[in-house]
Design a protein around this motif. Structure first.
Motif, PDB file in Angstrom:
ATOM      1  N   PRO A  28      56.280-115.571 105.152  1.00 42.35           N
ATOM      2  CA  PRO A  28      54.916-116.037 105.403  1.00 42.35           C
ATOM      3  C   PRO A  28      53.893-115.531 104.404  1.00 42.35           C
ATOM      4  O   PRO A  28      52.898-116.170 104.177  1.00 42.35           O
ATOM      5  N   MET A  29      54.090-114.359 103.795  1.00 40.08           N
ATOM      6  CA  MET A  29      53.123-113.794 102.858  1.00 40.08           C
ATOM      7  C   MET A  29      53.716-113.876 101.460  1.00 40.08           C
ATOM      8  O   MET A  29      54.602-113.116 101.104  1.00 40.08           O
ATOM      9  N   ILE A 144      39.482-112.167 112.849  1.00 38.48           N
ATOM     10  CA  ILE A 144      39.947-113.430 112.273  1.00 38.48           C
ATOM     11  C   ILE A 144      41.069-113.177 111.276  1.00 38.48           C
ATOM     12  O   ILE A 144      42.120-113.832 111.305  1.00 38.48           O
ATOM     13  N   ALA A 145      40.857-112.226 110.359  1.00 39.39           N
ATOM     14  CA  ALA A 145      41.831-111.961 109.308  1.00 39.39           C
ATOM     15  C   ALA A 145      43.126-111.385 109.859  1.00 39.39           C
ATOM     16  O   ALA A 145      44.221-111.771 109.438  1.00 39.39           O
ATOM     17  N   ALA A 151      47.142-118.791 108.192  1.00 39.78           N
ATOM     18  CA  ALA A 151      46.579-120.132 108.376  1.00 39.78           C
ATOM     19  C   ALA A 151      46.872-120.982 107.147  1.00 39.78           C
ATOM     20  O   ALA A 151      46.981-120.482 106.030  1.00 39.78           O
ATOM     21  N   THR A 152      46.991-122.281 107.353  1.00 38.75           N
ATOM     22  CA  THR A 152      47.360-123.185 106.265  1.00 38.75           C
ATOM     23  C   THR A 152      46.195-123.384 105.303  1.00 38.75           C
ATOM     24  O   THR A 152      45.113-123.806 105.721  1.00 38.75           O
ATOM     25  N   PRO A 153      46.395-123.102 104.014  1.00 42.41           N
ATOM     26  CA  PRO A 153      45.318-123.327 103.041  1.00 42.41           C
ATOM     27  C   PRO A 153      44.898-124.795 103.006  1.00 42.41           C
ATOM     28  O   PRO A 153      45.711-125.698 103.175  1.00 42.41           O
ATOM     29  N   VAL A 161      39.331-118.727 107.687  1.00 44.56           N
ATOM     30  CA  VAL A 161      40.031-117.453 107.479  1.00 44.56           C
ATOM     31  C   VAL A 161      39.782-116.927 106.071  1.00 44.56           C
ATOM     32  O   VAL A 161      39.543-115.728 105.881  1.00 44.56           O
ATOM     33  N   SER A 162      39.815-117.799 105.082  1.00 40.82           N
ATOM     34  CA  SER A 162      39.553-117.329 103.721  1.00 40.82           C
ATOM     35  C   SER A 162      38.125-116.793 103.602  1.00 40.82           C
ATOM     36  O   SER A 162      37.879-115.787 102.921  1.00 40.82           O
TER      37      SER A 162
END
Length: 317
Positions: A28-29, A144-145, A151-153, A161-162
């Motif tokens: 995921p990361m 949130i972070a 979360a999908t870009p 989130v960004s």
């Protein structure tokens, strides 16, 4: 004339709209591919990609007990769900009932509604309808972070989130006076790098470039700064356009000098700047054009015109 056009058409190779690429696998990361070279300026590619930041989900940003999650125990309002609370927030905001609007937002935020959490964070950060409280803002952004880093870009949630990661980076740069949030350049780098790399956030890219320029949280690296600044500039970020243009005009520190391309970016920055909040961009552009030669000014303005034609999809003659 043909040689002139061909030369500056080559310099004016503006690669558009692509976010930083990521390896496609089940992890995921993921770590980013290095930013692309500056258009019209040849720079050697780095041997290694920038290090990926530690997963925020593994390393919580803010202590949970003092975060917004604590609000869930409060008898805020008898809303049946977050959607009803958001409707109430919109209704109360329109009616001028700020107390009711905040109460509705807090309920929706306690139910995990991202927009409500982000809106409250922004409100407390700016003192908009509530007493300014940077620590509360920090904790909303942290929630949130911590809970939505994957979360999908490019989606609505991804943009929220960004934005939270970018806000957290700003708080880690300066710290919050009188709180447990101390200045921490390494954590600021992590926040901006994640927003810039995973989400392709132009504000994150701009702030990451500034860290590379100043050597905060990482080694000073003008070439990396130029690459990240360029990515933000390509997305229309006015301050990034101005700083990137200035870097190309000055050159040095591994960034080849390209005054015509730099003037072009400064002109684009001036055109997209907010005159009330970003007067420095207009001043920097005017100073650069005043110091440039007539030939460089003409060439830069021709490149700007070509870019504007291309962005409108208008065929050139």
């Amino acid at each position: 004339m043909r040689i002139f056009d061909a030369t500056f058409a080559a310099l004016f190779l503006i690669l558009g709209g692509q976010q930083a690429a990521w390896a496609q696998d089940s992890v995921p990361m993921r770590g980013p591919v290095p930013p692309r070279p500056i258009p019209g300026v040849m720079l050697p590619e780095p041997d290694l990609a920038p290090p990926a930041p530690p997963a925020p989900s593994v390393r919580p940003i803010a202590p949970a007990p003092s975060g917004p999650a604590a609000h869930t125990a409060l008898p805020i309002a008898p809303f049946s769900n977050a959607r009803d609370a958001i409707r109430a927030w919109m209704r109360d905001s329109t009616a001028g009932d700020q107390v009711g609007a905040v109460r509705a937002l807090e309920y929706a935020a306690s139910q995990g509604h991202l927009t409500a959490q982000f809106k409250l964070g922004r409100m407390y950060a700016g003192g908009d309808g509530v007493p300014a409280n940077d620590l509360k803002a920090f904790e909303y952004f942290s929630k949130i972070a911590d809970e939505n880093a994957d979360a999908t870009p490019g989606t609505a949630d991804g943009r929220i989130v960004s934005g939270a990661f970018v806000a957290l980076g700003g708080y880690f740069v300066d710290g919050i006076k009188g709180s447990y949030v101390k200045p921490n350049a390494d954590r600021a780098f992590d926040m901006f790098h994640y927003a810039a790399s995973y989400f392709g956030d132009p504000e994150g890219q701009y702030n990451l470039a500034r860290l590379y320029m100043n050597g905060q949280g990482t080694n000073r690296d003008a070439r990396q700064a130029a690459r990240w600044m360029k990515l933000a500039a390509e997305k229309g970020h006015a301050p990034a356009r101005a700083v990137f243009g200035d870097m190309l005009i000055r050159g040095g520190d591994g960034v080849p000098r390209a005054p015509v391309v730099g003037l072009m970016w400064l002109s684009l920055a001036r055109d997209s700047a907010d005159a009330a909040r970003e007067a420095w961009i207009i001043e920097r552009c005017e100073a650069a054009f005043a110091a440039a030669s007539p030939a460089d000014r003409s060439a830069a303005l021709a490149m700007v015109e070509r870019q504007q034609f291309a962005s409108r999809g208008t065929p050139q003659r």
